[in-house]
Design a protein around this motif. Structure first.
Motif, mmCIF file in Angstrom:
data_model
loop_
_atom_site.group_PDB
_atom_site.id
_atom_site.type_symbol
_atom_site.label_atom_id
_atom_site.label_comp_id
_atom_site.label_asym_id
_atom_site.label_seq_id
_atom_site.Cartn_x
_atom_site.Cartn_y
_atom_site.Cartn_z
ATOM 1 N N SER A 25 -17.151 35.215 11.311
ATOM 2 C CA SER A 25 -18.214 34.311 10.852
ATOM 3 C C SER A 25 -17.706 32.882 10.718
ATOM 4 C CB SER A 25 -18.782 34.786 9.515
ATOM 5 O OG SER A 25 -19.445 36.003 9.690
ATOM 6 N N ALA A 26 -16.499 32.735 10.187
ATOM 7 C CA ALA A 26 -15.948 31.392 9.986
ATOM 8 C C ALA A 26 -15.748 30.653 11.305
ATOM 9 C CB ALA A 26 -14.616 31.471 9.231
ATOM 10 N N ILE A 27 -15.267 31.349 12.329
ATOM 11 C CA ILE A 27 -15.011 30.647 13.591
ATOM 12 C C ILE A 27 -16.257 30.460 14.435
ATOM 13 C CG2 ILE A 27 -12.567 31.270 13.667
ATOM 14 C CD1 ILE A 27 -13.281 33.323 15.847
ATOM 15 N N THR A 28 -17.279 31.292 14.210
ATOM 16 C CA THR A 28 -18.507 31.104 14.980
ATOM 17 C C THR A 28 -19.454 30.132 14.300
ATOM 18 O OG1 THR A 28 -19.434 33.120 14.016
ATOM 19 C CG2 THR A 28 -18.404 33.322 16.170
ATOM 20 N N ASP A 29 -19.533 30.179 12.978
ATOM 21 C CA ASP A 29 -20.418 29.266 12.256
ATOM 22 C C ASP A 29 -20.027 27.808 12.470
ATOM 23 O OD1 ASP A 29 -21.787 31.454 11.347
ATOM 24 O OD2 ASP A 29 -20.998 31.370 9.296
ATOM 25 N N ALA A 30 -18.743 27.554 12.587
ATOM 26 C CA ALA A 30 -18.263 26.177 12.756
ATOM 27 C C ALA A 30 -18.073 25.800 14.227
ATOM 28 C CB ALA A 30 -16.948 25.987 12.007
ATOM 29 N N ASP A 31 -18.482 26.649 15.152
ATOM 30 C CA ASP A 31 -18.304 26.435 16.593
ATOM 31 C C ASP A 31 -16.830 26.386 17.007
ATOM 32 O OD1 ASP A 31 -20.964 26.517 17.266
ATOM 33 O OD2 ASP A 31 -21.238 24.358 17.100
#
Length: 116
Positions: A25-31
């Motif tokens: 989630s952290a790496i996808t939410d922030a692109d």
């Protein structure tokens, strides 16, 4: 596994993941993942300004740090849970049995900085 990669064509894949996984989630939410994949794809959509390039570079560096820490945690598990020797770990992880001091540093990092 909470991530599934499905090949959907010659040059395309679909990636699905469990949204509850905090790292994904952290790496996808922030692109962050998108920037890193663009870089691996040859930077087809190059940032055009120094600010955009710095932003993309920061995301890529963040992902690299996260992956290094995950690898360090896995080295801890190889040593502590599975009893592998430094030489075995170096051969398997770094493809060079003589790089034992490098895997010891990874181990130390993994012990100092747990992912929990």
């Amino acid at each position: 596994m909470s991530v599934t990669v499905t090949k959907t064509g010659d040059r395309s894949v679909t990636i699905t993941w469990d949204a509850s996984d905090r790292f994904i989630s952290a790496i996808t939410d922030a692109d962050t993942l998108a920037y890193a994949l663009e870089l691996l794809a040859g930077g087809r959509e190059e940032p055009t300004t120094p600010g955009e390039l710095a932003f993309a570079t920061g995301h890529t560096a963040q992902l690299a740090r996260m992956l290094q820490q995950c690898a360090a945690q896995q080295v801890v598990r190889l040593r502590d849970e599975h009893g592998m020797s430094w030489r075995q770990i170096a051969a398997e992880v770094l493809y060079d049995p003589d790089r034992q001091s490098s895997v010891r540093r990874m181990y130390d990092s993994g012990r100092r900085n747990p992912l929990i």
